[in-house]
Every structure is written in C-alpha cells, then in structure tokens.
Design a protein around this motif. Sequence first.
Motif, PDB file in Angstrom:
ATOM      1  N   GLY A 154       0.843  -1.207   0.000  1.00  0.00           N
ATOM      2  CA  GLY A 154       0.000   0.000   0.000  1.00  0.00           C
ATOM      3  C   GLY A 154       0.876   1.255   0.000  1.00  0.00           C
ATOM      4  O   GLY A 154       0.588   2.229  -0.702  1.00  0.00           O
ATOM      5  N   ALA A 155       1.952   1.210   0.797  1.00  0.00           N
ATOM      6  CA  ALA A 155       2.876   2.358   0.829  1.00  0.00           C
ATOM      7  C   ALA A 155       3.565   2.524  -0.527  1.00  0.00           C
ATOM      8  O   ALA A 155       3.719   3.643  -1.025  1.00  0.00           O
ATOM      9  N   LEU A 156       3.940   1.401  -1.141  1.00  0.00           N
ATOM     10  CA  LEU A 156       4.594   1.474  -2.465  1.00  0.00           C
ATOM     11  C   LEU A 156       3.661   2.087  -3.499  1.00  0.00           C
ATOM     12  O   LEU A 156       4.081   2.872  -4.354  1.00  0.00           O
ATOM     13  N   ARG A 157       2.382   1.709  -3.432  1.00  0.00           N
ATOM     14  CA  ARG A 157       1.413   2.242  -4.406  1.00  0.00           C
ATOM     15  C   ARG A 157       1.339   3.768  -4.292  1.00  0.00           C
ATOM     16  O   ARG A 157       1.292   4.486  -5.288  1.00  0.00           O
ATOM     17  N   SER A 158       1.333   4.236  -3.040  1.00  0.00           N
ATOM     18  CA  SER A 158       1.261   5.680  -2.826  1.00  0.00           C
ATOM     19  C   SER A 158       2.515   6.382  -3.363  1.00  0.00           C
ATOM     20  O   SER A 158       2.418   7.381  -4.074  1.00  0.00           O
ATOM     21  N   ILE A 177      11.974   5.792  -1.226  1.00  0.00           N
ATOM     22  CA  ILE A 177      12.247   4.816  -0.158  1.00  0.00           C
ATOM     23  C   ILE A 177      13.466   5.277   0.643  1.00  0.00           C
ATOM     24  O   ILE A 177      13.482   5.199   1.880  1.00  0.00           O
ATOM     25  N   LEU A 178      14.473   5.804  -0.059  1.00  0.00           N
ATOM     26  CA  LEU A 178      15.663   6.286   0.656  1.00  0.00           C
ATOM     27  C   LEU A 178      15.340   7.538   1.461  1.00  0.00           C
ATOM     28  O   LEU A 178      15.826   7.714   2.580  1.00  0.00           O
ATOM     29  N   ASP A 179      14.496   8.411   0.903  1.00  0.00           N
ATOM     30  CA  ASP A 179      14.048   9.599   1.640  1.00  0.00           C
ATOM     31  C   ASP A 179      13.341   9.159   2.931  1.00  0.00           C
ATOM     32  O   ASP A 179      13.566   9.716   4.005  1.00  0.00           O
ATOM     33  N   ASP A 180      12.518   8.127   2.808  1.00  0.00           N
ATOM     34  CA  ASP A 180      11.784   7.617   3.974  1.00  0.00           C
ATOM     35  C   ASP A 180      12.734   6.960   4.980  1.00  0.00           C
ATOM     36  O   ASP A 180      12.546   7.082   6.202  1.00  0.00           O
ATOM     37  N   LEU A 181      13.752   6.255   4.481  1.00  0.00           N
ATOM     38  CA  LEU A 181      14.735   5.636   5.387  1.00  0.00           C
ATOM     39  C   LEU A 181      15.501   6.727   6.155  1.00  0.00           C
ATOM     40  O   LEU A 181      15.696   6.611   7.378  1.00  0.00           O
ATOM     41  N   LEU A 182      15.909   7.779   5.443  1.00  0.00           N
ATOM     42  CA  LEU A 182      16.672   8.842   6.107  1.00  0.00           C
ATOM     43  C   LEU A 182      15.819   9.567   7.143  1.00  0.00           C
ATOM     44  O   LEU A 182      16.329  10.013   8.172  1.00  0.00           O
ATOM     45  N   ASP A 183      14.529   9.677   6.895  1.00  0.00           N
ATOM     46  CA  ASP A 183      13.642  10.302   7.880  1.00  0.00           C
ATOM     47  C   ASP A 183      13.704   9.546   9.210  1.00  0.00           C
ATOM     48  O   ASP A 183      13.521  10.131  10.276  1.00  0.00           O
ATOM     49  N   LEU A 184      13.975   8.238   9.120  1.00  0.00           N
ATOM     50  CA  LEU A 184      14.032   7.407  10.340  1.00  0.00           C
ATOM     51  C   LEU A 184      15.438   7.299  10.928  1.00  0.00           C
ATOM     52  O   LEU A 184      15.594   6.957  12.105  1.00  0.00           O
ATOM     53  N   THR A 185      16.463   7.555  10.113  1.00  0.00           N
ATOM     54  CA  THR A 185      17.820   7.174  10.544  1.00  0.00           C
ATOM     55  C   THR A 185      18.883   8.262  10.420  1.00  0.00           C
ATOM     56  O   THR A 185      20.019   8.047  10.854  1.00  0.00           O
ATOM     57  N   ARG A 195       5.790  10.939  13.462  1.00  0.00           N
ATOM     58  CA  ARG A 195       5.026  11.975  14.188  1.00  0.00           C
ATOM     59  C   ARG A 195       3.747  12.328  13.447  1.00  0.00           C
ATOM     60  O   ARG A 195       2.699  12.541  14.038  1.00  0.00           O
ATOM     61  N   GLN A 196       3.854  12.394  12.111  1.00  0.00           N
ATOM     62  CA  GLN A 196       2.691  12.812  11.311  1.00  0.00           C
ATOM     63  C   GLN A 196       1.791  11.639  10.935  1.00  0.00           C
ATOM     64  O   GLN A 196       0.803  11.828  10.226  1.00  0.00           O
ATOM     65  N   GLY A 197       2.158  10.436  11.378  1.00  0.00           N
ATOM     66  CA  GLY A 197       1.311   9.269  11.094  1.00  0.00           C
ATOM     67  C   GLY A 197       1.534   8.659   9.725  1.00  0.00           C
ATOM     68  O   GLY A 197       0.725   7.850   9.268  1.00  0.00           O
ATOM     69  N   VAL A 198       2.623   9.062   9.054  1.00  0.00           N
ATOM     70  CA  VAL A 198       2.942   8.463   7.745  1.00  0.00           C
ATOM     71  C   VAL A 198       3.842   7.258   8.003  1.00  0.00           C
ATOM     72  O   VAL A 198       5.027   7.405   8.297  1.00  0.00           O
ATOM     73  N   TYR A 199       3.249   6.070   7.949  1.00  0.00           N
ATOM     74  CA  TYR A 199       3.999   4.835   8.185  1.00  0.00           C
ATOM     75  C   TYR A 199       4.511   4.341   6.831  1.00  0.00           C
ATOM     76  O   TYR A 199       3.752   3.854   5.994  1.00  0.00           O
ATOM     77  N   THR A 200       5.816   4.533   6.641  1.00  0.00           N
ATOM     78  CA  THR A 200       6.409   4.392   5.314  1.00  0.00           C
ATOM     79  C   THR A 200       6.836   2.951   5.030  1.00  0.00           C
ATOM     80  O   THR A 200       6.905   2.112   5.939  1.00  0.00           O
ATOM     81  N   PHE A 201       7.197   2.701   3.772  1.00  0.00           N
ATOM     82  CA  PHE A 201       7.591   1.369   3.316  1.00  0.00           C
ATOM     83  C   PHE A 201       8.719   0.767   4.172  1.00  0.00           C
ATOM     84  O   PHE A 201       8.565  -0.361   4.669  1.00  0.00           O
ATOM     85  N   PRO A 202       9.830   1.487   4.405  1.00  0.00           N
ATOM     86  CA  PRO A 202      10.898   0.850   5.208  1.00  0.00           C
ATOM     87  C   PRO A 202      10.445   0.565   6.638  1.00  0.00           C
ATOM     88  O   PRO A 202      10.804  -0.468   7.216  1.00  0.00           O
TER      89      PRO A 202
END
Length: 327
Positions: free
Chosen positions: A166-170, A213-221, A236-243
């Motif tokens: 679902g995250a990938l589709r978005s 996906i890398l942008d989402d990984l960096l947001d976490l790490t 924080r914003q409730g966006v549960y990303t692919f990684p």
Amino acid sequence: MPITTMPTIPALANALPRVEDEIRQLATSSRLPIVNSFAGRLTAAGGKRLRSVVLLAGSLALAGEVPDRAVTAAACVELLHAGSLVHDDLMDGAVERRGVRTVNAEWGPGPAVLVGDFMLARASQAALASISPFAAEQLAAAVTDLVEGQVLEVLDLYDVHRSPDGALRSIALKTGALFRVGCVLAAHCASAPEEVTTRLSEYGAHFGLLFQILDDLLDLTSSAERLGKPVGNDIRQGVYTFPLLRSLTEGQRELLAERGRDLGETELAGLLAGLRAGGLVPETVAYCRNLADQTAQALPEVPGSEALDVLRRLPVAYLDWAVSQIA
Ligand code: FPP
Ligand code: MG
C-alpha cells in the motif's frame, strides 16, 4: 553528493545553469511581486535537481545533444515539483524547507495554496507554449498522479496495518510519477521511438521509487543537521512508510497502535533506536540495491553514450550517497 559528478559531461554542465535560469524566470513571472518573492525564494533555494539531471541526461543520450525543449521541460518538472512541495509543506505544517521558511509558515495556509497553484499553472503554460501539447498533457497527468498518491497517504495515516505494498502504491504515484514523466519528456524532446520512451519511462518510475524509499529511510535514521528537519517526522505525522512497515516488530506495531497519535518524544526516540538496532537499515538497503539494479537495467541501449553511462551509474551512486547520510 553523487550528482556533483554529473557536470563532468560538458553538455550537462552547460545545460544545468540554463535550467536554473528558466526556473527563475517562470517562478518570478507573476504580475504580483509577493507571489514572485515566495515562488522565487523556494526555487532559488536549490534542491538536488535530480529530476533535471535525469531528464537532461536522457535527452542527451537519445539525441546526442541537449535540445532547448529539454531545458524547458526540466524547468517545468522542477517548478511542478516545487509547487507540490508548497502544498506538501502546508499539509505537513512544516516551517522550513531547503533552509528557508515555508510559504504556509511565513504567509499563511490560504496563500500557500495559491502560490503552489500558481507554480503548477505556470509549469503547464510553459510546457504548452514552449514544448508541445503532448508535454503539457503529460505534466497535467503527473499532477493527477501526485494528488492521488498523496490522497492514498492521507487515507492510511496512523494505520499500523497499512501494508508495505500500500505504501509502495502511494509513493509510485506521489514521487515515481514525476521522475517518470521527466523521462517521457526526455524521450519526447529527443524524438525517440516508442519502445525507447517506454524503457526510459520505466527507468524514471523505478528511480522515483528508489528516491522516495531512501528519503523515507533517512527520515528514520539520519540526523536533524543533515535532514534540515527533525528525524522521525513521518512517524510523528502518522505516515507509516515502506521501510518502517517492513521492519516493525509486533511490539513496535502495538506501541504505534496504542500511542500513535499521542506518541511522546521519549517513546519516539526509543522506537527509532529499536528500529536502528533491528533490521531496518540492512533490509532497506538490500531492497534498494536490488531496485537500483532493476532501475539501471530498464535503460534503453544506446551504444557509446556517455550520458547513458551517467544514467546507469546514478541509481547506485544515489543509494551510496543516501547510506552516507545515515547517522
Ligand atoms: C514530498 O514527499 C511530497 C511529494 C513527493 C508529493 C506532494 C504532493 C502533493 C502535496 C499533492 C498535490 C500536488 C500537486 C502537484 C497539486 P514527502 O512528504 O515524503 O517528503 P518531505 O519529507 O520532503 O516532506
Ligand atoms: Mg512531506
């Protein structure tokens, strides 16, 4: 940054400043100075210009030169991207982007809608006037994809049962579509045949996924200094990303299910530390290495093209750069 290697090809090095000029002209073409000041400030603050590099290198590889229309197409894609970020910052309640205050923080939410709209409309006008009706239609279709991708994200906010697919589709829509359309326009400006266009557009769609996906990984790490914003903003914003979704343990999922909307900073820091100690980084990087290979493999064959070599190396170079940003 890997993209600093790009201007080693003279035709690309010469084209990038021309793209900057066209972006500046378009972003400051309102009759109203206040619109020019906000649209101009964000676009002048830079960004990686990755979409432009891909588009210009694609056109150069296929046409043997960078056609003027490709420079305009790159400016249109960057302006559309920046306009979408104005809206995204409004939705996120973000106060800073690219080191400058956001339009919503500085001028207010209503005007941020209008400034974003202005940028989108100017990009379409320029594509119609200076490239072709086909280019304008493709850009407009990309806008609808971006909107739908963003809507899918909104529908899944704080949903701990959001699936990785679902995250990938978005993200295929909200980010992949614009990289993809940049590649379609690269081929269009080079008058490339349909099968070449299809392959280059696949490259763009894959690259967009990899980038997000890398942008989402960096947001976490990554770190706040490197990101220019606090880490963990997506959670924080409730966006549960692919990684995130691929590496959550049951305990971490339960924590988000119970506390997601009210998650305190200490709980968030603990969650981020737990993710780092688990499989988040190695699993995501392994996924991205595979995706980077697939991206390069999608490229059409153009014997002896230096620009095509740039495109072939870019996905892994970008991945390596992103990994270097992990704190
Ligand atoms: C940034 O991603 C945002 C996007 C890639 C797309 C935003 C799209 C919209 C707001 C839909 C409306 C768009 C148009 C063209 C009308 P992110 O939020 O993951 O990254 P960030 O951390 O940089 O904010
Ligand atoms: Mg955002």
